[in-house]
Design a protein around this motif. Structure first.
Motif, mmCIF file in Angstrom:
data_model
loop_
_atom_site.group_PDB
_atom_site.id
_atom_site.type_symbol
_atom_site.label_atom_id
_atom_site.label_comp_id
_atom_site.label_asym_id
_atom_site.label_seq_id
_atom_site.Cartn_x
_atom_site.Cartn_y
_atom_site.Cartn_z
ATOM 1 N N THR A 298 -0.538 5.015 -0.707
ATOM 2 C CA THR A 298 -1.786 5.118 0.084
ATOM 3 C C THR A 298 -1.291 4.805 1.539
ATOM 4 O O THR A 298 -1.496 3.877 2.013
ATOM 5 C CB THR A 298 -2.734 4.108 -0.354
ATOM 6 O OG1 THR A 298 -2.350 2.843 -0.315
ATOM 7 C CG2 THR A 298 -3.204 4.771 -1.613
ATOM 8 N N TYR B 96 0.822 -1.155 -0.076
ATOM 9 C CA TYR B 96 0.117 -0.061 0.137
ATOM 10 C C TYR B 96 0.890 1.370 0.128
ATOM 11 O O TYR B 96 0.547 2.125 -0.651
ATOM 12 C CB TYR B 96 -0.935 -0.052 1.352
ATOM 13 C CG TYR B 96 -2.119 -0.812 0.912
ATOM 14 C CD1 TYR B 96 -2.969 -0.606 0.015
ATOM 15 C CD2 TYR B 96 -2.553 -1.802 1.853
ATOM 16 C CE1 TYR B 96 -4.210 -1.155 -0.140
ATOM 17 C CE2 TYR B 96 -3.620 -2.449 1.587
ATOM 18 C CZ TYR B 96 -4.436 -2.218 0.733
ATOM 19 O OH TYR B 96 -5.494 -2.864 0.509
ATOM 20 N N GLN C 110 -11.043 10.800 0.544
ATOM 21 C CA GLN C 110 -11.675 9.952 -0.403
ATOM 22 C C GLN C 110 -12.017 8.516 0.229
ATOM 23 O O GLN C 110 -13.075 8.078 -0.041
ATOM 24 C CB GLN C 110 -10.428 9.641 -1.700
ATOM 25 C CG GLN C 110 -10.947 8.722 -2.797
ATOM 26 C CD GLN C 110 -9.968 8.491 -3.691
ATOM 27 O OE1 GLN C 110 -9.005 8.466 -3.353
ATOM 28 N NE2 GLN C 110 -10.527 8.109 -4.889
ATOM 29 N N ILE C 111 -11.130 7.866 1.115
ATOM 30 C CA ILE C 111 -11.395 6.708 1.674
ATOM 31 C C ILE C 111 -13.036 6.946 2.545
ATOM 32 O O ILE C 111 -13.708 6.223 2.806
ATOM 33 C CB ILE C 111 -10.253 6.157 2.461
ATOM 34 C CG1 ILE C 111 -9.190 5.670 1.516
ATOM 35 C CG2 ILE C 111 -10.607 5.072 3.600
ATOM 36 C CD1 ILE C 111 -7.754 5.391 2.200
ATOM 37 N N PHE D 277 -5.888 9.643 -4.734
ATOM 38 C CA PHE D 277 -5.909 8.377 -4.637
ATOM 39 C C PHE D 277 -5.308 8.110 -3.335
ATOM 40 O O PHE D 277 -4.147 8.120 -3.002
ATOM 41 C CB PHE D 277 -5.008 7.721 -5.712
ATOM 42 C CG PHE D 277 -5.076 6.220 -5.656
ATOM 43 C CD1 PHE D 277 -6.111 5.459 -6.063
ATOM 44 C CD2 PHE D 277 -3.932 5.289 -5.424
ATOM 45 C CE1 PHE D 277 -6.357 4.166 -6.015
ATOM 46 C CE2 PHE D 277 -4.261 4.154 -4.973
ATOM 47 C CZ PHE D 277 -5.326 3.439 -5.536
ATOM 48 N N GLY D 278 -6.040 7.270 -2.390
ATOM 49 C CA GLY D 278 -5.899 6.620 -1.094
ATOM 50 C C GLY D 278 -5.654 7.849 -0.013
ATOM 51 O O GLY D 278 -5.242 7.611 1.123
ATOM 52 N N SER D 279 -6.388 8.935 -0.276
ATOM 53 C CA SER D 279 -6.291 10.048 0.709
ATOM 54 C C SER D 279 -7.331 9.883 1.867
ATOM 55 O O SER D 279 -8.275 8.775 1.579
ATOM 56 C CB SER D 279 -6.347 11.304 -0.006
ATOM 57 O OG SER D 279 -7.932 11.503 -0.424
ATOM 58 N N MET E 6 -3.809 4.057 4.200
ATOM 59 C CA MET E 6 -4.379 2.604 4.013
ATOM 60 C C MET E 6 -3.380 1.714 4.722
ATOM 61 O O MET E 6 -3.675 0.675 5.379
ATOM 62 C CB MET E 6 -4.876 2.213 2.612
ATOM 63 C CG MET E 6 -5.972 2.621 2.060
ATOM 64 S SD MET E 6 -7.492 2.225 3.009
ATOM 65 C CE MET E 6 -7.239 0.662 2.631
#
Length: 194
Positions: free
Chosen positions: A51, A46, A138-139, A133-135, A54
């Motif tokens: 990310t 990850y 966003q999650i 992406f993977g912030s 994550m």
């Protein structure tokens, strides 16, 4: 081979090794520890994807909280694996293990040979992803909108597992025979009362 690719292959091999050893182990405590090894290796993957949140969640929540809970439940229930790890009584089972392992290695060989693993269109192993992406934002949006009900059901399932483990452990403890020291303590208490 770049450092990115080397780190990817090493962590992927460690993740697969940990997951395989988790399944193969007969001792439940060793299985939990191998699962922790696999999760940490997946966290490295990850991080390679960019990310970091994550990866941190994977290590903190799964390896740090849920697997420690599994470990306590295993110890609370006093589960023990079979001591004899050499099971030569079932040759068909051993043959099946070797056959499935061979199929997995053939599949891995075909994946490497066909280029499924390796350079992704000249962009490296990680490829190109948007900045978000993977912030955390966003999650959080996806987790608390689209997957809100499965997220809440998971917490209820974990709570039910904890309550069930405590009930089973208490029932087994009530069924245990009384030790000699407990008999002596009870007889002394009865003499003091009477």
């Amino acid at each position: 081979m770049t450092l990115d690719t080397a780190v990817f292959f090493v962590s992927a091999i460690v993740a697969v090794f940990g997951a395989t050893m988790m399944i193969v182990q007969r001792n439940p405590v060793a299985s939990v520890l191998y699962l922790i090894v696999s999760l940490v290796a997946q966290a490295v993957l990850y991080i390679q994807l960019g990310t970091v949140f994550m990866a941190a969640v994977l290590v903190i929540v799964y390896a740090g909280a849920i697997l420690v809970l599994f470990l306590f439940v295993i110890m609370l229930l006093n589960l023990r694996g079979q001591e004899d790890l050499s099971d030569n009584s079932q040759p068909l089972s051993r043959l099946t293990k070797y056959f499935v392992s061979g199929l997995l290695f053939v599949e891995l060989w075909f994946a490497v040979k066909s280029g499924l693993i390796g350079d992704v269109g000249g962009r490296g192993v990680t490829g190109e992803f948007p900045d978000t992406f993977g912030s955390v934002e966003q999650i959080a949006v996806v987790l608390f909108t689209k997957y809100l009900y499965p997220f809440e059901l998971t917490s209820v399932l974990i709570l039910a597992a904890i309550v069930g483990a405590v009930v089973i452990a208490r029932r087994e403890r009530d069924d245990l025979p009384i030790s000699a020291s407990e008999v002596a303590d009870r007889s002394i208490a009865d003499e003091v009362k009477g």
